[in-house]
Design an enzyme around this catalytic site. Structure first.
Site, PDB file in Angstrom:
ATOM      1  N   HIS A  25       0.822  -1.210   0.000  1.00  0.00           N
ATOM      2  CA  HIS A  25       0.000   0.000   0.000  1.00  0.00           C
ATOM      3  C   HIS A  25       0.859   1.265   0.000  1.00  0.00           C
ATOM      4  O   HIS A  25       0.447   2.285  -0.551  1.00  0.00           O
ATOM      5  CB  HIS A  25      -0.982  -0.016   1.167  1.00  0.00           C
ATOM      6  CG  HIS A  25      -2.045  -1.056   1.016  1.00  0.00           C
ATOM      7  ND1 HIS A  25      -2.322  -1.992   1.978  1.00  0.00           N
ATOM      8  CD2 HIS A  25      -2.880  -1.326  -0.009  1.00  0.00           C
ATOM      9  CE1 HIS A  25      -3.291  -2.774   1.558  1.00  0.00           C
ATOM     10  NE2 HIS A  25      -3.642  -2.405   0.345  1.00  0.00           N
ATOM     11  N   HIS A  31      -1.969  -5.625  -6.508  1.00  0.00           N
ATOM     12  CA  HIS A  31      -2.113  -6.893  -5.779  1.00  0.00           C
ATOM     13  C   HIS A  31      -3.567  -7.350  -5.831  1.00  0.00           C
ATOM     14  O   HIS A  31      -4.473  -6.597  -6.148  1.00  0.00           O
ATOM     15  CB  HIS A  31      -1.620  -6.760  -4.335  1.00  0.00           C
ATOM     16  CG  HIS A  31      -2.308  -5.701  -3.536  1.00  0.00           C
ATOM     17  ND1 HIS A  31      -1.979  -4.355  -3.633  1.00  0.00           N
ATOM     18  CD2 HIS A  31      -3.313  -5.768  -2.643  1.00  0.00           C
ATOM     19  CE1 HIS A  31      -2.742  -3.652  -2.820  1.00  0.00           C
ATOM     20  NE2 HIS A  31      -3.566  -4.482  -2.212  1.00  0.00           N
ATOM     21  N   CYS A  66     -14.267  -6.643   2.750  1.00  0.00           N
ATOM     22  CA  CYS A  66     -13.267  -6.750   1.690  1.00  0.00           C
ATOM     23  C   CYS A  66     -11.909  -6.962   2.336  1.00  0.00           C
ATOM     24  O   CYS A  66     -11.700  -6.600   3.490  1.00  0.00           O
ATOM     25  CB  CYS A  66     -13.269  -5.539   0.769  1.00  0.00           C
ATOM     26  SG  CYS A  66     -13.238  -3.961   1.570  1.00  0.00           S
ATOM     27  N   HIS A  68      -7.858  -9.221   1.390  1.00  0.00           N
ATOM     28  CA  HIS A  68      -6.894  -9.785   0.450  1.00  0.00           C
ATOM     29  C   HIS A  68      -6.850 -11.304   0.591  1.00  0.00           C
ATOM     30  O   HIS A  68      -6.918 -11.828   1.699  1.00  0.00           O
ATOM     31  CB  HIS A  68      -5.499  -9.219   0.726  1.00  0.00           C
ATOM     32  CG  HIS A  68      -5.467  -7.724   0.683  1.00  0.00           C
ATOM     33  ND1 HIS A  68      -5.627  -6.955   1.811  1.00  0.00           N
ATOM     34  CD2 HIS A  68      -5.319  -6.878  -0.342  1.00  0.00           C
ATOM     35  CE1 HIS A  68      -5.569  -5.678   1.474  1.00  0.00           C
ATOM     36  NE2 HIS A  68      -5.391  -5.602   0.170  1.00  0.00           N
ATOM     37  N   GLU A  86     -15.025 -10.834   9.980  1.00  0.00           N
ATOM     38  CA  GLU A  86     -15.501  -9.467  10.212  1.00  0.00           C
ATOM     39  C   GLU A  86     -16.954  -9.411  10.667  1.00  0.00           C
ATOM     40  O   GLU A  86     -17.297  -8.651  11.572  1.00  0.00           O
ATOM     41  CB  GLU A  86     -15.346  -8.610   8.946  1.00  0.00           C
ATOM     42  CG  GLU A  86     -13.914  -8.296   8.610  1.00  0.00           C
ATOM     43  CD  GLU A  86     -13.776  -7.296   7.471  1.00  0.00           C
ATOM     44  OE1 GLU A  86     -14.756  -6.582   7.149  1.00  0.00           O
ATOM     45  OE2 GLU A  86     -12.674  -7.217   6.907  1.00  0.00           O
ATOM     46  N   GLU A 111      -4.397   2.122  -2.482  1.00  0.00           N
ATOM     47  CA  GLU A 111      -4.925   0.824  -2.899  1.00  0.00           C
ATOM     48  C   GLU A 111      -4.731   0.725  -4.402  1.00  0.00           C
ATOM     49  O   GLU A 111      -5.194   1.588  -5.142  1.00  0.00           O
ATOM     50  CB  GLU A 111      -6.427   0.727  -2.599  1.00  0.00           C
ATOM     51  CG  GLU A 111      -6.794   0.653  -1.148  1.00  0.00           C
ATOM     52  CD  GLU A 111      -6.623  -0.728  -0.551  1.00  0.00           C
ATOM     53  OE1 GLU A 111      -5.942  -1.584  -1.158  1.00  0.00           O
ATOM     54  OE2 GLU A 111      -7.144  -0.943   0.543  1.00  0.00           O
ATOM     55  N   GLU A 113      -5.438  -2.352  -6.716  1.00  0.00           N
ATOM     56  CA  GLU A 113      -5.905  -3.719  -6.578  1.00  0.00           C
ATOM     57  C   GLU A 113      -6.577  -4.260  -7.830  1.00  0.00           C
ATOM     58  O   GLU A 113      -7.245  -3.526  -8.558  1.00  0.00           O
ATOM     59  CB  GLU A 113      -6.897  -3.806  -5.408  1.00  0.00           C
ATOM     60  CG  GLU A 113      -6.237  -3.444  -4.093  1.00  0.00           C
ATOM     61  CD  GLU A 113      -7.132  -3.612  -2.894  1.00  0.00           C
ATOM     62  OE1 GLU A 113      -6.573  -3.814  -1.801  1.00  0.00           O
ATOM     63  OE2 GLU A 113      -8.365  -3.540  -3.025  1.00  0.00           O
TER      64      GLU A 113
END
Length: 175
Positions: A25, A31, A66, A68, A86, A111, A113
């Site tokens: 980041h 990524h 959200c 990774h 979460e 970000e 992504e």
């Protein structure tokens, strides 16, 4: 505790290495990531407000969850894992589409992504993890769209981008 690593990818979503999440980041390196939208039978989206102590975007509203993928994890496995971590529940997820976006934060992080967007359905209350989530609510899709226009500063940078893609996907596919 060791810092979580993200999977670096090229624009074709082919893995090219691993990097610590914070470093990725800081350097804005592309990524792999995922975003989960959970809807109920009224076609409302479950939104979460990020916990007040998160290192970026605290107290901002965003999609259901959200994060990774971890090395060796499928997109669906990652989404299922993080949804439970979460929001405290499991539901079947379906991958809809993926796209690349880049969004800078106020704190200097970015970000960048290749985001896999997933959908699931659930009608009960979540059991939120207070380390991750401050609170939650159901909100109809059109109301989210209008509220983002009227109150853009209460939503995460990435959610505004991802929601727009999700909204147009729903329009095109009549889900």
């Amino acid at each position: 505790m060791t810092e979580e690593k993200v999977i670096l990818v090229n624009e074709q979503d082919e893995p090219i290495g691993l990097m610590n999440k914070l470093e990725a980041h800081e350097k804005a390196v592309l990524h792999r990531a995922f975003s989960v939208f959970v809807l109920n039978s009224k076609n409302e989206i479950m939104l979460q407000q990020r916990a007040h102590h998160k290192y970026h975007s605290p107290m901002l509203w965003t999609n259901t969850c959200c994060s990774h993928q971890r090395e060796g994890e499928t997109n669906i496995q990652a989404g299922t894992r993080r949804l439970y971590e979460e929001m405290g529940f499991k539901t079947e997820l379906k991958e809809l589409f993926h796209f690349i976006y880049k969004a800078p934060f106020d704190n200097g992080l970015t970000e960048h992504e290749l985001d896999h967007v997933m959908i699931g359905y659930y009608n009960d209350e979540p059991q939120i993890n207070p380390e991750e989530v401050e609170t939650w609510k159901w909100m109809c899709i059109e109301a989210v769209r209008q509220d983002m226009i009227q109150n853009p500063n209460i939503y995460t940078v990435w959610f505004k981008i991802i929601f727009d893609e999700f909204y147009h996907y729903l329009e095109d596919h009549k889900l």
